[in-house]
Design a protein around this motif. Structure first.
Motif, PDB file in Angstrom:
ATOM      1  N   ALA A  99      48.880  34.264  41.264  1.00 38.75           N
ATOM      2  CA  ALA A  99      47.680  35.009  42.392  1.00 38.75           C
ATOM      3  C   ALA A  99      46.747  33.627  41.595  1.00 38.75           C
ATOM      4  N   GLN A 100      45.638  34.503  42.304  1.00 40.28           N
ATOM      5  CA  GLN A 100      43.683  33.123  41.640  1.00 40.28           C
ATOM      6  C   GLN A 100      43.840  34.101  40.367  1.00 40.28           C
ATOM      7  N   SER A 101      43.001  33.459  39.061  1.00 41.57           N
ATOM      8  CA  SER A 101      43.445  34.517  38.192  1.00 41.57           C
ATOM      9  C   SER A 101      42.586  32.548  37.084  1.00 41.57           C
ATOM     10  N   VAL A 193      33.217  47.481  51.221  1.00 40.87           N
ATOM     11  CA  VAL A 193      33.452  46.626  50.248  1.00 40.87           C
ATOM     12  C   VAL A 193      35.265  45.575  50.304  1.00 40.87           C
ATOM     13  N   ILE A 194      35.349  44.334  50.537  1.00 40.49           N
ATOM     14  CA  ILE A 194      36.060  43.537  50.462  1.00 40.49           C
ATOM     15  C   ILE A 194      36.899  43.999  49.845  1.00 40.49           C
ATOM     16  N   ALA A 195      38.777  44.206  49.572  1.00 34.58           N
ATOM     17  CA  ALA A 195      39.042  44.636  48.165  1.00 34.58           C
ATOM     18  C   ALA A 195      40.605  43.384  48.101  1.00 34.58           C
ATOM     19  N   PRO A 196      40.890  43.398  47.203  1.00 37.09           N
ATOM     20  CA  PRO A 196      42.243  42.272  47.166  1.00 37.09           C
ATOM     21  C   PRO A 196      43.230  43.142  47.279  1.00 37.09           C
ATOM     22  N   TYR A 197      44.131  42.735  48.471  1.00 36.78           N
ATOM     23  CA  TYR A 197      44.976  43.095  48.629  1.00 36.78           C
ATOM     24  C   TYR A 197      45.544  43.757  46.961  1.00 36.78           C
ATOM     25  N   GLY A 198      46.603  43.031  46.350  1.00 41.79           N
ATOM     26  CA  GLY A 198      47.430  43.454  45.392  1.00 41.79           C
ATOM     27  C   GLY A 198      46.758  44.678  44.392  1.00 41.79           C
ATOM     28  N   VAL A 199      45.347  44.440  44.174  1.00 45.03           N
ATOM     29  CA  VAL A 199      44.932  45.659  43.943  1.00 45.03           C
ATOM     30  C   VAL A 199      44.687  46.885  43.979  1.00 45.03           C
ATOM     31  N   ASP A 204      44.977  48.991  40.770  1.00 45.98           N
ATOM     32  CA  ASP A 204      44.719  49.197  39.764  1.00 45.98           C
ATOM     33  C   ASP A 204      43.497  49.267  39.580  1.00 45.98           C
ATOM     34  N   LEU A 205      42.529  50.300  40.362  1.00 41.73           N
ATOM     35  CA  LEU A 205      40.983  51.437  39.791  1.00 41.73           C
ATOM     36  C   LEU A 205      41.622  52.177  40.292  1.00 41.73           C
ATOM     37  N   THR A 221      40.749  43.363  53.354  1.00 40.30           N
ATOM     38  CA  THR A 221      41.334  42.853  52.456  1.00 40.30           C
ATOM     39  C   THR A 221      40.966  41.492  52.363  1.00 40.30           C
ATOM     40  N   MET A 222      41.872  41.073  51.405  1.00 41.42           N
ATOM     41  CA  MET A 222      41.759  39.743  51.188  1.00 41.42           C
ATOM     42  C   MET A 222      42.858  39.347  49.794  1.00 41.42           C
ATOM     43  N   ASN A 223      43.798  37.562  49.921  1.00 44.66           N
ATOM     44  CA  ASN A 223      43.793  37.511  49.292  1.00 44.66           C
ATOM     45  C   ASN A 223      43.575  36.344  48.271  1.00 44.66           C
ATOM     46  N   LEU A 224      42.830  34.936  49.010  1.00 42.13           N
ATOM     47  CA  LEU A 224      41.537  33.952  48.140  1.00 42.13           C
ATOM     48  C   LEU A 224      40.713  34.227  48.574  1.00 42.13           C
TER      49      LEU A 224
END
Length: 292
Positions: A99-101, A193-199, A204-205, A221-224
């Motif tokens: 995951a990007q971090s 909003v565009i939200a991370p798919y994993g979130v 998570d929220l 949604t996004m992953n990058l």
């Protein structure tokens, strides 16, 4: 299915035709056509149809599935051959799906230490989200996976990674919320909003939002994050994301505002319990433990 035939099938797909693929492979067109026909007979499925351009071939649904799996099979076969060839030395490739971090800096420090001792080591990074990362671990396509928590880790051994990412909202500098120092759930109520798919999948929220994901006005949604930041720059909407992954200097035209109350991501690096580590992967893990 023979590996040679799968490699040739992949070439036909990438060259969009048997004639072009035969030239690349330096074999006769009839021989290659026969291989594809025998592969179709073996699978009991049609893999190609004639495209809109008379000389091109297009994949059927079954063909697309085989193309994806053939790439995985060939990658795994090549990796296995490479690992056997370097079994006695600390050399070769380490595959990390992540995951990007910003916590990847810890992983990078460990890799730097390893390469200082063993210069023949190379790293291959695959950025993705939790479900796909786990699939690459399970299929043997990744030695390690960096996963956002909480995640079911029962199939893996793992190490928690220190630090974490502050979650917030990425927006244009002229967006109304840019004047806020922090963003509350009430602030986001009507914001596209565009939200991370994993979130979204992990919810998570859900504790931060009173009604969970349903409270958000999700327009993508996004992953990058970099790709999503281009959409933000163009005014498509805002992005929920971790801090520190894209440029938010004054020249960028973007700003990041943390959530209030503050939310952090926690990550862990995982590897399969049942899969023995290669010497180079084991050496990397030793370096990572010293960095942590």
């Amino acid at each position: 299915m023979e590996l040679k035939v799968l490699r040739n099938f992949i070439t036909v797909v990438e060259e969009e035709g048997v004639t072009a693929a035969a030239d690349v492979l330096r074999i006769s067109q009839p021989a290659l056509s026969r291989q594809i026909k025998e592969l179709e007979d073996e699978l009991g499925a049609t893999l190609f149809t004639r495209g809109t351009r008379s000389r091109t071939l297009e994949l059927t649904r079954e063909g697309r599935l085989l193309y994806r799996r053939a790439q995985e099979i060939i990658e795994l076969a090549d990796r296995t051959a490479s690992e056997i060839a370097t079994e006695e030395e600390i050399a070769g490739d380490i595959h990390i799906a992540a995951a990007q971090s910003t916590v990847m800096r810890t992983v990078a420090k460990a890799m730097m230490q390893l390469r200082a001792k063993h210069p023949q080591v190379r790293v291959h990074l695959h950025d993705d989200y939790g479900g796909n990362i786990a699939e690459r671990l399970d299929n043997g396509l990744a030695d390690f996976g960096v996963l956002v928590q909480p995640t079911d880790m029962s199939r893996y051994d793992f190490l928690p990674l220190p630090g974490g990412d502050v979650m917030g909202v990425l927006m244009r500098h002229d967006y109304p919320l840019a004047s806020h120092e922090r963003i509350t759930a009430a602030d986001l109520k009507y914001v596209p909003v565009i939200a991370p798919y994993g979130v979204l999948v992990r919810r998570d929220l859900s504790g931060w939002l009173k009604q969970g994901n349903e409270e958000l006005n999700i327009i993508g949604t996004m992953n990058l994050l970099y790709n999503a930041s281009c959409f933000v720059e163009e005014g498509y909407g805002c992005a929920i994301c971790p801090a520190g992954l894209v440029d938010t200097s004054w020249q960028s035209g973007l700003v990041f505002r943390p959530l209030e109350p503050e939310r952090h991501t926690q990550l862990a690096i995982a590897w399969k319990k049942s899969q023995p580590l290669t010497p180079v992967a084991a050496a990397f893990l030793d370096e990572l433990r010293t960095v942590i």
